[in-house]
Write an enzyme that holds these catalytic residues in place. Structure first.
Site, PDB file in Angstrom:
ATOM      1  N   ASP A  72       0.886  -1.167   0.000  1.00  0.00           N
ATOM      2  CA  ASP A  72       0.000   0.000   0.000  1.00  0.00           C
ATOM      3  C   ASP A  72       0.920   1.212   0.000  1.00  0.00           C
ATOM      4  O   ASP A  72       1.658   1.441   0.972  1.00  0.00           O
ATOM      5  CB  ASP A  72      -0.878  -0.024   1.269  1.00  0.00           C
ATOM      6  CG  ASP A  72      -1.808   1.190   1.346  1.00  0.00           C
ATOM      7  OD1 ASP A  72      -1.554   2.205   0.670  1.00  0.00           O
ATOM      8  OD2 ASP A  72      -2.784   1.113   2.109  1.00  0.00           O
ATOM      9  N   SER A  84      -0.187  13.119 -14.631  1.00  0.00           N
ATOM     10  CA  SER A  84      -1.370  13.123 -15.504  1.00  0.00           C
ATOM     11  C   SER A  84      -1.435  14.459 -16.241  1.00  0.00           C
ATOM     12  O   SER A  84      -0.886  15.464 -15.777  1.00  0.00           O
ATOM     13  CB  SER A  84      -2.630  12.970 -14.645  1.00  0.00           C
ATOM     14  OG  SER A  84      -3.783  13.175 -15.425  1.00  0.00           O
ATOM     15  N   TYR A 131      -7.622  15.414  -7.415  1.00  0.00           N
ATOM     16  CA  TYR A 131      -6.826  14.615  -8.363  1.00  0.00           C
ATOM     17  C   TYR A 131      -5.845  15.529  -9.107  1.00  0.00           C
ATOM     18  O   TYR A 131      -4.651  15.252  -9.185  1.00  0.00           O
ATOM     19  CB  TYR A 131      -7.764  13.904  -9.343  1.00  0.00           C
ATOM     20  CG  TYR A 131      -7.063  12.992 -10.316  1.00  0.00           C
ATOM     21  CD1 TYR A 131      -6.551  11.763  -9.904  1.00  0.00           C
ATOM     22  CD2 TYR A 131      -6.904  13.347 -11.649  1.00  0.00           C
ATOM     23  CE1 TYR A 131      -5.902  10.921 -10.793  1.00  0.00           C
ATOM     24  CE2 TYR A 131      -6.255  12.510 -12.544  1.00  0.00           C
ATOM     25  CZ  TYR A 131      -5.758  11.292 -12.115  1.00  0.00           C
ATOM     26  OH  TYR A 131      -5.111  10.463 -12.996  1.00  0.00           O
ATOM     27  N   LYS A 145      -1.730  15.493  -8.757  1.00  0.00           N
ATOM     28  CA  LYS A 145      -0.895  15.177  -9.922  1.00  0.00           C
ATOM     29  C   LYS A 145       0.040  16.348 -10.261  1.00  0.00           C
ATOM     30  O   LYS A 145       1.152  16.141 -10.749  1.00  0.00           O
ATOM     31  CB  LYS A 145      -1.776  14.821 -11.123  1.00  0.00           C
ATOM     32  CG  LYS A 145      -2.533  13.499 -10.942  1.00  0.00           C
ATOM     33  CD  LYS A 145      -1.570  12.333 -10.841  1.00  0.00           C
ATOM     34  CE  LYS A 145      -2.252  10.990 -10.814  1.00  0.00           C
ATOM     35  NZ  LYS A 145      -1.321   9.859 -10.737  1.00  0.00           N
TER      36      LYS A 145
HETATM   37  P1  NDP Z   1      -6.285   1.578 -12.346  1.00  0.00           P
HETATM   38  O1  NDP Z   1      -7.311   2.051 -11.389  1.00  0.00           O
HETATM   39  O2  NDP Z   1      -6.726   0.743 -13.497  1.00  0.00           O
HETATM   40  O3  NDP Z   1      -5.120   0.808 -11.573  1.00  0.00           O
HETATM   41  C1  NDP Z   1      -4.557   1.367 -10.442  1.00  0.00           C
HETATM   42  C2  NDP Z   1      -4.069   0.260  -9.531  1.00  0.00           C
HETATM   43  O4  NDP Z   1      -3.512   0.893  -8.353  1.00  0.00           O
HETATM   44  C3  NDP Z   1      -5.194  -0.668  -9.051  1.00  0.00           C
HETATM   45  O5  NDP Z   1      -4.771  -2.002  -9.110  1.00  0.00           O
HETATM   46  C4  NDP Z   1      -5.401  -0.207  -7.620  1.00  0.00           C
HETATM   47  O6  NDP Z   1      -5.868  -1.225  -6.766  1.00  0.00           O
HETATM   48  C5  NDP Z   1      -4.000   0.210  -7.218  1.00  0.00           C
HETATM   49  N1  NDP Z   1      -3.996   1.055  -6.030  1.00  0.00           N
HETATM   50  C6  NDP Z   1      -4.925   1.947  -5.622  1.00  0.00           C
HETATM   51  N2  NDP Z   1      -4.577   2.483  -4.441  1.00  0.00           N
HETATM   52  C7  NDP Z   1      -3.384   1.924  -4.093  1.00  0.00           C
HETATM   53  C8  NDP Z   1      -2.505   2.055  -2.982  1.00  0.00           C
HETATM   54  N3  NDP Z   1      -2.797   2.880  -1.963  1.00  0.00           N
HETATM   55  N4  NDP Z   1      -1.376   1.335  -2.971  1.00  0.00           N
HETATM   56  C9  NDP Z   1      -1.078   0.485  -3.971  1.00  0.00           C
HETATM   57  N5  NDP Z   1      -1.863   0.294  -5.042  1.00  0.00           N
HETATM   58  C10 NDP Z   1      -3.013   1.013  -5.108  1.00  0.00           C
HETATM   59  O7  NDP Z   1      -5.541   2.908 -12.849  1.00  0.00           O
HETATM   60  P2  NDP Z   1      -4.765   3.251 -14.209  1.00  0.00           P
HETATM   61  O8  NDP Z   1      -3.980   2.079 -14.641  1.00  0.00           O
HETATM   62  O9  NDP Z   1      -5.699   3.896 -15.138  1.00  0.00           O
HETATM   63  O10 NDP Z   1      -3.810   4.433 -13.691  1.00  0.00           O
HETATM   64  C11 NDP Z   1      -2.473   4.221 -13.291  1.00  0.00           C
HETATM   65  C12 NDP Z   1      -1.858   5.591 -13.038  1.00  0.00           C
HETATM   66  O11 NDP Z   1      -1.952   6.398 -14.201  1.00  0.00           O
HETATM   67  C13 NDP Z   1      -2.555   6.381 -11.915  1.00  0.00           C
HETATM   68  O12 NDP Z   1      -1.608   7.089 -11.158  1.00  0.00           O
HETATM   69  C14 NDP Z   1      -3.430   7.348 -12.687  1.00  0.00           C
HETATM   70  O13 NDP Z   1      -3.735   8.505 -11.950  1.00  0.00           O
HETATM   71  C15 NDP Z   1      -2.547   7.632 -13.881  1.00  0.00           C
HETATM   72  N6  NDP Z   1      -3.276   8.153 -15.017  1.00  0.00           N
HETATM   73  C16 NDP Z   1      -4.225   7.380 -15.640  1.00  0.00           C
HETATM   74  C17 NDP Z   1      -4.909   7.893 -16.712  1.00  0.00           C
HETATM   75  C18 NDP Z   1      -5.962   7.113 -17.412  1.00  0.00           C
HETATM   76  O14 NDP Z   1      -6.619   7.698 -18.284  1.00  0.00           O
HETATM   77  N7  NDP Z   1      -6.173   5.852 -17.118  1.00  0.00           N
HETATM   78  C19 NDP Z   1      -4.646   9.258 -17.207  1.00  0.00           C
HETATM   79  C20 NDP Z   1      -3.675   9.977 -16.450  1.00  0.00           C
HETATM   80  C21 NDP Z   1      -3.003   9.421 -15.412  1.00  0.00           C
HETATM   81  P3  NDP Z   1      -7.463  -1.325  -6.434  1.00  0.00           P
HETATM   82  O15 NDP Z   1      -8.093  -1.658  -7.730  1.00  0.00           O
HETATM   83  O16 NDP Z   1      -7.578  -2.410  -5.424  1.00  0.00           O
HETATM   84  O17 NDP Z   1      -7.851   0.037  -5.924  1.00  0.00           O
END
Ligand code: NDP
Length: 268
Positions: free
Chosen positions: A59, A145, A158, A162
């Protein structure tokens, strides 16, 4: 094999962008620790990648988890070369709560910053310490982001978190350079990448199609990006092809930030 012999740790790697980065890094020869808050899911994702991958429960908000993870990586692999601070949340995971500057609750504001900003701070801190300890050259990649570069009234926490990631990346890059450490730190700024993160905002059925069209209306390429397109850029930053890049920010947004869509309404 652009990452042959390197060891990487990726946060939030159970799915989405983190999982795609893990896949790309494994393919290019790195040993990859996939970490996530969801232990069962990250084990499944890592299992598919075979011997070059291992799963860890981490985490990102918990410093003890970071300490345990980096200690284990150094014990098992002797070095840590790449850390990708990817885990992030929008704040809409459990429903469409208010995240605008007037109505957002402090607890919701703090929860978003705890994962997106505190998590990146801790990730950079423990990456630097582990890389220094093992004497290895390193690359830290922070997933910020597009929202960190512009204001987003409906998702203010958010956007704020970011934006802070973007700035902290530069502090980390300069700190490592000042210290004479061979550690680079850069940020990637994706936008509209189709991952499970979007699900609460897309809805289902016909509404989903309409929402998807609406979300990419102002994107010059008129489509969502894929997690693999983000992974390709992370791979470049992780590799020795990018050894002169530090403190940089790379936009990955289908051209959204190349222009301005905030033109005043013609009627006013
Ligand atoms: P997802 O929600 O698909 O995946 C994120 C993962 O991070 C999930 O497995 C989630 O677990 C895990 N997670 C959440 N909280 C924690 C924590 N405290 N510690 C460890 N793991 C955690 O997100 P994306 O793949 O879309 O995004 C990845 C990154 O890219 C993020 O930082 C996001 O802000 C950034 N981003 C994404 C964009 C998009 O359009 N998708 C655009 C711009 C930036 P669980 O599912 O259990 O919560």
């Amino acid at each position: 094999m652009r990452l042959k012999g390197k060891t990487a740790l990726i946060t939030g790697a159970a799915r989405g962008i983190g999982a795609a980065i893990a896949q790309a890094f494994c393919r290019e020869g790195a040993f990859v620790y996939l970490t996530d808050i969801d232990e069962a899911a990250v084990r499944q994702t890592a299992a598919v990648l075979g011997d070059g991958a291992s799963a860890l429960h981490l985490d990102v908000r918990d410093e003890a988890h970071w300490q345990a993870a980096t200690t284990r990586v150094l014990a098992e692999r002797k070095a840590l070369n790449i850390v990708v601070n990817n885990a992030g949340i929008t704040g809409f995971e459990s429903g469409m709560v208010a995240h605008d500057p007037e109505h957002a609750e402090l607890a919701h504001w703090r929860a978003v910053h705890a994962t997106n900003l505190d998590g990146v701070f801790l990730g950079c801190k423990h990456a630097i310490r582990a890389m220094r300890q093992s004497g290895s050259a390193g690359s830290i990649i922070n997933i910020s982001s597009r929202s960190g570069l512009v204001g987003i009234p409906a998702a203010a926490a958010y956007a704020s978190s970011k934006a802070a990631v973007r700035n902290h990346t530069k502090s980390v890059a300069l700190y490592c350079a000042e210290q004479g450490l061979p550690i680079r730190c850069n940020s990637i700024h994706p936008a509209a990448i189709l991952t499970p993160m979007w699900e609460p905002m897309l809805g289902s059925g016909q509404e989903r199609e309409a929402n998807m069209r609406e979300f990419v209306r102002d994107c010059p390429l008129k489509r969502f990006g894929t997690p693999h397109e983000v992974a390709a850029v992370a791979l470049l930053l992780a590799s020795d092809e990018a050894t002169y890049m530090t403190g940089a920010e790379l936009n990955l947004d289908g051209g959204i930030l190349a222009g301005a869509v905030a033109a005043p309404n013609a009627d006013h």
